[in-house]
Structures are given as C-alpha cells and as structure tokens.
Design an enzyme around this catalytic site. Structure first.
Site, PDB file in Angstrom:
ATOM      1  N   GLU A 169      -9.320   4.068  -2.103  1.00  0.00           N
ATOM      2  CA  GLU A 169      -8.086   3.876  -2.867  1.00  0.00           C
ATOM      3  C   GLU A 169      -8.391   3.190  -4.201  1.00  0.00           C
ATOM      4  OE1 GLU A 169      -4.759   2.175  -0.803  1.00  0.00           O
ATOM      5  OE2 GLU A 169      -5.402   2.917   1.165  1.00  0.00           O
TER       6      GLU A 169
ATOM      7  N   LYS B  25      -4.335  -2.255  10.116  1.00  0.00           N
ATOM      8  CA  LYS B  25      -4.651  -2.350   8.686  1.00  0.00           C
ATOM      9  C   LYS B  25      -4.908  -3.775   8.228  1.00  0.00           C
ATOM     10  CE  LYS B  25      -3.630   2.008   7.502  1.00  0.00           C
ATOM     11  NZ  LYS B  25      -4.499   2.866   6.686  1.00  0.00           N
TER      12      LYS B  25
ATOM     13  N   GLN C  37      -3.891   2.220  15.313  1.00  0.00           N
ATOM     14  CA  GLN C  37      -2.825   2.754  14.449  1.00  0.00           C
ATOM     15  C   GLN C  37      -1.968   3.783  15.167  1.00  0.00           C
ATOM     16  OE1 GLN C  37      -4.417   4.446  10.826  1.00  0.00           O
ATOM     17  NE2 GLN C  37      -2.413   4.792   9.905  1.00  0.00           N
TER      18      GLN C  37
ATOM     19  N   GLU D 150     -10.764   3.756   3.825  1.00  0.00           N
ATOM     20  CA  GLU D 150      -9.893   4.593   2.996  1.00  0.00           C
ATOM     21  C   GLU D 150     -10.225   4.330   1.533  1.00  0.00           C
ATOM     22  OE1 GLU D 150      -5.777   3.904   4.119  1.00  0.00           O
ATOM     23  OE2 GLU D 150      -5.941   5.375   5.747  1.00  0.00           O
TER      24      GLU D 150
ATOM     25  N   TYR E 217       1.200   5.658  -0.578  1.00  0.00           N
ATOM     26  CA  TYR E 217       0.736   6.840   0.165  1.00  0.00           C
ATOM     27  C   TYR E 217       0.834   8.030  -0.778  1.00  0.00           C
ATOM     28  CZ  TYR E 217       0.275   9.366   4.716  1.00  0.00           C
ATOM     29  OH  TYR E 217      -0.140  10.107   5.802  1.00  0.00           O
TER      30      TYR E 217
ATOM     31  N   TYR F  66       2.027   2.571  15.324  1.00  0.00           N
ATOM     32  CA  TYR F  66       2.659   2.775  14.020  1.00  0.00           C
ATOM     33  C   TYR F  66       4.121   3.193  14.049  1.00  0.00           C
ATOM     34  CZ  TYR F  66       2.590   7.928  13.711  1.00  0.00           C
ATOM     35  OH  TYR F  66       2.824   9.259  13.881  1.00  0.00           O
TER      36      TYR F  66
ATOM     37  N   GLU G  74     -10.206  12.311   7.990  1.00  0.00           N
ATOM     38  CA  GLU G  74     -10.107  13.664   7.433  1.00  0.00           C
ATOM     39  C   GLU G  74     -11.438  14.399   7.520  1.00  0.00           C
ATOM     40  OE1 GLU G  74      -7.724  13.309   3.499  1.00  0.00           O
ATOM     41  OE2 GLU G  74      -8.224  11.308   4.216  1.00  0.00           O
TER      42      GLU G  74
ATOM     43  N   ARG H 175      -8.123   3.398  13.617  1.00  0.00           N
ATOM     44  CA  ARG H 175      -7.281   4.557  13.930  1.00  0.00           C
ATOM     45  C   ARG H 175      -6.743   4.536  15.358  1.00  0.00           C
ATOM     46  NH1 ARG H 175      -6.141   5.682   8.825  1.00  0.00           N
ATOM     47  NH2 ARG H 175      -7.963   6.331   7.645  1.00  0.00           N
TER      48      ARG H 175
ATOM     49  N   THR I  41      -8.785  -5.935   3.950  1.00  0.00           N
ATOM     50  CA  THR I  41      -8.737  -4.986   2.836  1.00  0.00           C
ATOM     51  C   THR I  41      -9.742  -5.499   1.818  1.00  0.00           C
ATOM     52  OG1 THR I  41      -6.377  -4.613   3.216  1.00  0.00           O
ATOM     53  CG2 THR I  41      -7.249  -3.918   1.084  1.00  0.00           C
TER      54      THR I  41
ATOM     55  N   THR J 181      -4.797   6.436   0.316  1.00  0.00           N
ATOM     56  CA  THR J 181      -6.064   7.167   0.317  1.00  0.00           C
ATOM     57  C   THR J 181      -6.025   8.318  -0.669  1.00  0.00           C
ATOM     58  OG1 THR J 181      -6.221   6.641   2.652  1.00  0.00           O
ATOM     59  CG2 THR J 181      -7.740   8.293   1.816  1.00  0.00           C
TER      60      THR J 181
ATOM     61  N   ASP K 219      -9.133   0.280   2.192  1.00  0.00           N
ATOM     62  CA  ASP K 219      -8.135  -0.094   3.198  1.00  0.00           C
ATOM     63  C   ASP K 219      -8.714   0.240   4.579  1.00  0.00           C
ATOM     64  OD1 ASP K 219      -5.815  -0.640   4.590  1.00  0.00           O
ATOM     65  OD2 ASP K 219      -4.863   1.252   4.068  1.00  0.00           O
TER      66      ASP K 219
ATOM     67  N   ARG L  95       1.337  17.224  12.935  1.00  0.00           N
ATOM     68  CA  ARG L  95       2.417  18.222  12.905  1.00  0.00           C
ATOM     69  C   ARG L  95       1.915  19.455  12.161  1.00  0.00           C
ATOM     70  NH1 ARG L  95       4.190  13.381  11.136  1.00  0.00           N
ATOM     71  NH2 ARG L  95       3.757  14.084   9.026  1.00  0.00           N
TER      72      ARG L  95
ATOM     73  N   ASP M 119       0.842  -1.195   0.000  1.00  0.00           N
ATOM     74  CA  ASP M 119       0.000   0.000   0.000  1.00  0.00           C
ATOM     75  C   ASP M 119       0.878   1.246   0.000  1.00  0.00           C
ATOM     76  OD1 ASP M 119      -2.441   1.280  -0.132  1.00  0.00           O
ATOM     77  OD2 ASP M 119      -2.751   1.303   2.037  1.00  0.00           O
TER      78      ASP M 119
ATOM     79  N   HIS N 167      -4.300  13.811   1.146  1.00  0.00           N
ATOM     80  CA  HIS N 167      -4.525  12.955   2.318  1.00  0.00           C
ATOM     81  C   HIS N 167      -3.300  13.008   3.244  1.00  0.00           C
ATOM     82  CE1 HIS N 167      -5.494   9.411   4.759  1.00  0.00           C
ATOM     83  NE2 HIS N 167      -4.292   8.948   4.482  1.00  0.00           N
TER      84      HIS N 167
HETATM   85 MN    MN Z   1      -4.170   2.944   2.896  1.00  0.00          MN
END
Ligand code: MN
Length: 432
Positions: free
Chosen positions: A205, A257, A244, A203, A135, A248, A379, A241, A261, A365, A237, A149, A133, A140
């Site tokens: 995708e 994850k 995660q 997600e 990114y 992560y 989001e 959260r 899927t 995503t 996906d 951040r 997968d 996203h």
């Molecule tokens: Mn994904």
C-alpha cells in the site's frame, strides 16, 4: 503543488553520490526523523547516502531567515508541528534546503550537519493521531471478491463509496520493526480455536500523511483535498487471513490487521511529487460518475500518482544462501487506484470528520490487472491454493517464520528525475 526549479532534472547537489542516488537525489528531499549515534531524534532530510540535520542547520542559520513557527517546528522530535503549518511554509523549507544542498559556495557551512545515513537510526515520522485504511485498489478488491463471490466480486457500493475502515494507530511501526506472528481465533473443523496464525500475509500500500487540520464538522471540498496530503510513504498492512475470514463480518477487519502496520521512515512530500501527478485510472464505460462532492476537473486530470511499487521476499534460506530478494509484484499506483488520494480525503471529511496533521490514510492493497502485479500472497497464491516457487527451491502459500518482506517504490515519469521512497521492511518471527 506546482513544478518549480527544485524539480529541474539537471539540478545537482554538491553532496557526493547524491546526483546518482536511486532514491534520494536533490529533487526528492524527503522529510523524516532520525537520531545520530547517542543523540536524540530530530528532523532530517535524506540526500544520497547522507542525512542532513535540519534542526541543527536551521539553528546555525544555514537555512536563512525562517518564520518563527517554522523555526519552532524544525526543533520538534516529530513532523507533526511542521505538517500543521501552511503549505507555503513547508514549500519555503523545501526551497531553503534545496539551496543549501545545491549552492557550492555555502558547502562549508552546511557540510558539518550531514551524517552518514548508515550511522543513524530512523524513527516513526509522526505521532499518529488516527489511522484509516481504504480499499481503493479495484483489482485487489475484485480478486478478493472473486474468491468469495465468483459471480459478483465487487459489492454494489464500491463504485460509489471509497470504502475504508478505521485502523489502529498504536501498532503502526517504522520499517524494520519485528513482525511477531499473531495469535488469534481461527475457525477449524472442530470449532474455533485460539492459536498462532497460519495464513500470514502482507499488503502493498501507499500511506498518505495528512497536513493541516479541519475542525470537527468542517467538510473539506474535493478542490482543497489534494493540498491536505503533505506526504506519501510505503505501507505494509500485515494481515492474518485465517483470523480475518472468521472475524470480519459484520463490522470489518479487527485483530487480523491491528497487530502491526509497517511504514517507511521517509516522507516524500506532496511538493516533491508534483511532476508525478498524472491522469488517474479512467473509469470504465458504464461506471457511474462520482457524486458531485467527489468530482473535480483538476483531480480527474492529475489525481493519479506515477509511482511504481514492488514487493520483494527473501526467505531465511535465501538470505543464508546469498540469493537476492525475489520480486513478487510490481504495480503502478495510477493503474491500481479507482479513487484518488483527493477523493479519499474528501470522502473521509464528507460527514465533518476532522483530520489532523500526522493522521495516516492507507490506500488499501494496490494490485494491477494482470499477473505479476498482485499486491498480496492471498491474490498471488489464490488464497493458498496455488503456491509460488522461490529461487531457493522453497514454495510459499503464506509467510513463514524468517521471511523478510520489503516494499520499494519509485516515482518515475519521462522527462523528470525519478525519486524513490527507501525500503519498508519487516521479518517474520515466531509467535510468542
Ligand atoms: Mn489493507
């Protein structure tokens, strides 16, 4: 991948309803694995509301003379042998199927091999060797990064490296598979606990199905990378959260994850998508140029995909109340992907990593730049802080038991017959 007579917007099939079908007119001819009632899985193509049994039609001689490898591949219960063949063999098949479904004189020979799609079961199209997968959805990545951040949402490597992680192939399932709410380790104020996920998300995708193979150690140059994408599907996906955010770092996604899927069953081929190759997202002024192994003039002109994706949600109360699924987001892939599919393949093999037929690459995503195009609840609800309203009067921060999430997509471009992907759906069930 070139445009030919099979993309003619005026082309017409003798199959009733096919010309007006939203997803599967004769210009599409997606490949998949289906089983008629009481019969074993076999290869078919969707045409209107029907499925054409390609294995049976080939055996009956309805696809003309076929090379032995192609004939053998059509007898398999998965698409892997077909996607191991050279691109001209698969294009020959597309042309033969197109002829069978447009030639009215041959109607009586082909029609016995059509099945109503509603009577058939659809299966995972490939035995998936490996799943990765990416990114590449920059909006996203920026939105998620901003939650973590605010000052520098994108990490320094993003515009140099097509970021990805190795996913898990065993839990990739076909549309309709049960979504069992996962349990996992969640950080609480009183320390970590093992409990049911409370922040379940989806997600939006695209999935890219790899064709052909490169030996271990063999780098696929960017100029040859696009030809390695045999087909495209929808991919959800599913993401936990709360698991995660705790697990992560430092190695990336794991149990948040790999519980499931979901992919759509129909493989829209690279050949079918030829008219929908458009300019990819322009790199904003000041961004670094891609390193030479990721740069290709042709890809810079036509490496984007004019595919519009939608996510729709129907809660249990909405379904019971007869309310239509609610569209949560809409995005065009070419406006969301910072890296093209060819750059994904070139990067994946840049160290000599071998990709085989039936390997699956997720794009990551796909979200647009503006509101209404966010490809995840993370989001849409700003990490759960701003619930969204549903037509039923309910609200959602994350998915609840009984929620049905369905992805749809269409390839569309002025002057061409648009084609669709069929649904990619799943309904959330309680943790076990
Ligand atoms: Mn994904």
């Amino acid at each position: 991948m070139s445009i030919d007579h099979t993309h003619d917007p005026q082309a017409s099939s003798w199959v009733a309803g096919a010309d007006a079908h939203a997803d599967f007119p004769v210009q599409n001819l997606p490949l998949g694995i289906f089983s008629p009632p009481g019969a074993r899985p076999r290869i078919g193509t969707a045409i209107g509301d029907h499925i054409l049994d390609l294995a049976a039609l080939a055996t009956a001689g309805g696809l003309g003379a076929l090379a032995p490898d192609l004939r053998a591949a059509l007898g398999a219960p998965r698409l892997n042998p077909l996607f191991a063949l050279d691109a001209p063999d698969r294009r020959h098949l597309r042309h033969a199927v197109f002829a069978a479904l447009t030639d009215r004189a041959g109607h009586s020979r082909v029609a016995p091999h059509l099945r109503p799609a509603a009577d058939c079961a659809l299966h995972l199209p490939f035995a998936i060797g490996d799943y990765t997968d990416f990114y590449v959805g920059i909006h996203h990545a920026t939105a998620i990064g901003r939650l973590l951040r605010p000052d520098h949402p994108l990490l320094a490597n993003y515009k140099y490296v097509p970021i990805a992680y190795h996913g898990r192939a065993s839990s990739v399932q076909v549309s309709g598979a049960a979504v069992i709410r996962p349990r996992g380790q969640v950080k609480t104020g009183d320390g970590p606990e093992y409990r049911a996920c409370e922040r379940l998300d989806y997600e939006v995708e695209l999935g890219l199905w790899i064709a052909g193979g490169n030996a271990l150690g063999e780098v696929v140059p960017i100029s040859a990378a696009s030809a390695r994408i045999g087909g495209v599907c929808l991919l959800n996906d599913w993401s936990a959260r709360d698991l995660q955010v705790w697990e992560y770092q430092p190695l990336g996604p794991f149990l948040a994850k790999n519980f499931l899927t979901t992919v759509s069953p129909w493989v829209v081929t690279g050949d079918a998508l030829a008219p929908f190759r458009v300019a990819p997202m322009p790199r904003p002024a000041g961004d670094p140029a891609p390193l030479p192994y990721l740069a290709d003039d042709e890809d810079a002109r036509t490496g984007g995909l004019a595919i519009t994706l939608e996510a729709r949600l129907a809660s249990r109360a909405m379904r019971e109340g007869g309310l239509a699924p609610q569209c949560l987001s809409r995005v065009r892939a070419a406006d969301a992907m910072y890296w093209t599919p060819a750059q994904m393949v070139a990067h994946h093999t840049a160290n000599g990593c071998n990709l085989g037929p039936g390997d699956l690459l997720g794009t990551g995503t796909l979200s647009g730049a503006g509101p209404g195009s966010e490809g995840s609840l993370m989001e849409l609800t700003r990490a759960g802080s701003q619930p969204i309203a549903l037509a039923s009067g309910e609200s959602r921060r994350f998915l609840e038991d009984g929620d049905e999430v369905t992805l749809h997509a269409r390839a569309e471009r002025a002057g061409w017959r648009s084609i669709g992907f069929g649904p990619c759906t799943g309904t959330v069930g309680a943790a076990r």
